[in-house]
Design an enzyme around this catalytic site. Structure first.
Site, mmCIF file in Angstrom:
data_model
loop_
_atom_site.group_PDB
_atom_site.id
_atom_site.type_symbol
_atom_site.label_atom_id
_atom_site.label_comp_id
_atom_site.label_asym_id
_atom_site.label_seq_id
_atom_site.Cartn_x
_atom_site.Cartn_y
_atom_site.Cartn_z
ATOM 1 N N GLU A 107 7.810 46.497 -16.830
ATOM 2 C CA GLU A 107 8.897 45.942 -17.643
ATOM 3 C C GLU A 107 9.844 47.093 -18.004
ATOM 4 O O GLU A 107 9.414 48.240 -18.112
ATOM 5 C CB GLU A 107 8.235 45.285 -18.879
ATOM 6 C CG GLU A 107 9.008 45.245 -20.168
ATOM 7 C CD GLU A 107 10.166 44.261 -20.121
ATOM 8 O OE1 GLU A 107 10.007 43.137 -19.628
ATOM 9 O OE2 GLU A 107 11.255 44.658 -20.583
ATOM 10 N N CYS B 265 20.062 19.466 -38.252
ATOM 11 C CA CYS B 265 19.834 19.901 -36.863
ATOM 12 C C CYS B 265 18.513 19.358 -36.314
ATOM 13 O O CYS B 265 17.474 19.446 -36.972
ATOM 14 C CB CYS B 265 19.831 21.428 -36.813
ATOM 15 S SG CYS B 265 19.490 22.080 -35.167
ATOM 16 N N GLN C 20 9.836 33.246 -25.066
ATOM 17 C CA GLN C 20 10.170 31.903 -24.555
ATOM 18 C C GLN C 20 10.615 31.040 -25.736
ATOM 19 O O GLN C 20 10.048 31.122 -26.821
ATOM 20 C CB GLN C 20 8.964 31.278 -23.841
ATOM 21 C CG GLN C 20 8.466 32.078 -22.632
ATOM 22 C CD GLN C 20 9.453 32.117 -21.468
ATOM 23 O OE1 GLN C 20 10.429 31.357 -21.419
ATOM 24 N NE2 GLN C 20 9.234 33.027 -20.532
ATOM 25 N N ASP D 141 9.309 37.361 -13.293
ATOM 26 C CA ASP D 141 10.083 36.545 -14.243
ATOM 27 C C ASP D 141 11.322 37.326 -14.702
ATOM 28 O O ASP D 141 11.381 37.799 -15.835
ATOM 29 C CB ASP D 141 9.177 36.190 -15.442
ATOM 30 C CG ASP D 141 9.906 35.357 -16.495
ATOM 31 O OD1 ASP D 141 10.983 34.822 -16.202
ATOM 32 O OD2 ASP D 141 9.378 35.248 -17.618
ATOM 33 N N CYS E 177 29.455 20.338 -33.331
ATOM 34 C CA CYS E 177 28.587 21.524 -33.193
ATOM 35 C C CYS E 177 28.476 21.961 -31.736
ATOM 36 O O CYS E 177 28.302 21.139 -30.837
ATOM 37 C CB CYS E 177 27.194 21.199 -33.745
ATOM 38 S SG CYS E 177 26.035 22.571 -33.571
ATOM 39 N N CYS F 290 24.497 22.029 -29.049
ATOM 40 C CA CYS F 290 24.006 21.117 -28.002
ATOM 41 C C CYS F 290 25.191 20.590 -27.204
ATOM 42 O O CYS F 290 26.290 20.473 -27.730
ATOM 43 C CB CYS F 290 23.265 19.931 -28.615
ATOM 44 S SG CYS F 290 21.725 20.386 -29.424
ATOM 45 N N CYS G 299 15.223 31.574 -15.070
ATOM 46 C CA CYS G 299 16.072 30.792 -15.975
ATOM 47 C C CYS G 299 17.426 30.549 -15.333
ATOM 48 O O CYS G 299 18.362 30.150 -16.021
ATOM 49 C CB CYS G 299 16.221 31.516 -17.313
ATOM 50 S SG CYS G 299 16.865 33.179 -17.125
#
Ligand SMILES: C[S@@+](CC[C@H](N)C(=O)[O-])C[C@H]1O[C@@H](n2cnc3c(N)ncnc32)[C@H](O)[C@@H]1O
Length: 404
Positions: free
Chosen positions: A287, A140, A240, A335, A63, A66, A361
């Site tokens: 935004e 999962c 998030q 952000d 998979c 991950c 991020c």
């Protein structure tokens, strides 16, 4: 060929001298295998690292969801902190790091899943790591149970809404009203298909179903709660990835802006930070996506005990807020998406702002933007690394900057 892994790359692959990229290998390990185009696709581990663990998920070998399940939690935590530390060092910066906050297994409330029709029905899952075909993921360990339990509904939508060969993508989000599904790449929506899809959504208790950019039905309100205030985000917009990660980021932001009376929330989305901050300060949320601000504004209007909150739809890459517009705010929350906020940070650096809470991020653009602030007289208070993309190489950061 036999090689020793020296370090991990930014996608979590092991890297040996050459460079040779070796997926699912850890620093210090000696591995052997055929190398093609600088990649050892199927390594045999000759000398395993003491950080190697048995992957907790039965799908892990193939998979693509991950990529770091073969490493211990402690190793991944240190590696993620180091990725951020090294990015800062590249710009000559150091900082106090708080212990990482990692989201628990089965807490991913939002995921992109792929679907395809088969001879007997449909299959839903993630793409495999090597070939990009879809693999089913009944065991999962990543997804919230509610997201995983939506798979039968996604199968039915795939059978009804795709042609034999096409692949469909689903963005699935857990909400208080049930699962919110956005489908992309299916058949064009016409009257009969709309009725069939709405019937499936009803049968499986979906909160909302959106087909490309058309609402098929909203059966239950797809509501999120930010600090207890109810928001209905537009389909497919940013949220998030885990509630746990959101809580960690919100508490770092609230700590940084505590005591401020007027706060600017830049790249505010639907108000993950604006609404909790509005319990203690006036907020101006800016935004690019107007529909997210409509959702935030509505939440504020129905919210209890909130101070004044205003919104502005604005492209902050092309038209960043200027020093004159920043004047009068005691604190700024920023952000941005992965590209960072080069233009907006330059204006903040040129303004008289004193307090900045930066959430990011992307360690690379975070460190670049941090350097601009430090060059303009800010000091880094703390760096909080948040791991809400468990078992992946992604890193989330919240940091405070103060200008004395
Ligand atoms: C990482 S998300 C953060 C959203 C929000 N702070 C949260 O935590 O939910 C980045 C946000 O930036 C917005 N965005 C992306 N590009 C933008 C731009 N050029 N100008 C203004 N906003 C933008 C996106 O719509 C998104 O809501």
């Amino acid at each position: 060929m036999k090689v020793t892994i020296e370090r991990l790359g930014h996608l979590g692959d092991g890297i040996a001298e050459g460079p040779v990229f070796v997926p699912m290998a850890l620093p210090g390990e000696v591995v052997e295998g055929d190398v093609e185009g600088g990649k050892m696709a199927a390594p045999r581990i000759l000398e395993p690292s003491s950080d190697r663990v048995k992957p907790p998920c039965s799908h892990y070998k193939s998979c693509g969801g991950c990529s770091l399940m073969h490493a211990s939690d402690a190793f991944v935590a240190n590696w993620k902190q180091d990725v951020v530390r090294r990015a800062l060092e590249t710009h000559g910066l150091t900082a106090e790091f708080r212990p990482i906050q990692t989201s628990p297994p089965q807490s991913r409330r939002r995921a992109g899943l792929a679907g395809k029709r088969t001879k007997n029905g449909a299959m839903i899952g993630f793409h495999t790591r090597a070939s990009g075909i879809i693999i089913e993921i009944p065991n999962c360990k990543l997804l919230e149970p509610a997201v995983k339990e939506s798979i039968p509904a996604l199968e039915a939508l795939t059978i009804a809404g795709t042609s034999r060969k096409a692949e469909i993508s689903f963005t699935v989000t857990q909400t208080l009203g049930g699962v919110d599904v956005l489908a992309q790449g299916g058949k064009p929506l016409d009257g009969p298909l709309r009725i069939e899809l709405a019937g499936i959504a009803n049968q499986f208790g979906l909160a909302r179903l959106t087909w490309e950019d058309e609402l098929v039905c909203e059966i239950y309100a797809p509501v999120q709660e930010f600090a207890g205030h109810r928001v209905t985000p537009p389909a497919g917009t940013f949220l998030q990835a885990t509630k746990d990660g959101e809580n960690a980021l919100v508490s770092a932001v609230l700590e940084t802006v505590s005591g401020a009376e007027k706060v600017l929330d830049l790249f505010s989305g639907c108000g993950t930070f604006s609404l909790p901050i509005a319990e203690q300060a006036e907020v101006r949320a800016v935004e690019g996506e107007a529909s997210m601000l409509t959702a935030l504004d509505q939440a504020w209007r129905f919210g209890k005990g909130l101070k004044h909150l205003t919104t502005e739809a604005r492209d902050l890459f092309r038209r960043p807020l200027l020093p004159d517009e920043i004047k009068g705010f005691d604190a700024i929350v920023i952000d941005p998406p992965r590209a960072g906020a080069e233009a907006q940070i330059a204006e903040i650096a040129a303004s008289n702002a004193r307090l900045v809470s930066m959430v990011s991020c992307n360690p690379v653009t975070f460190a670049r933007d941090a350097q601009t602030l430090v060059g303009a007289g800010f000091e880094i208070g703390f760096v909080q690394v948040v791991d809400q993309f468990r078992w992946s190489p992604h890193v989330e950061i919240a940091a405070s900057f103060l200008r004395r």
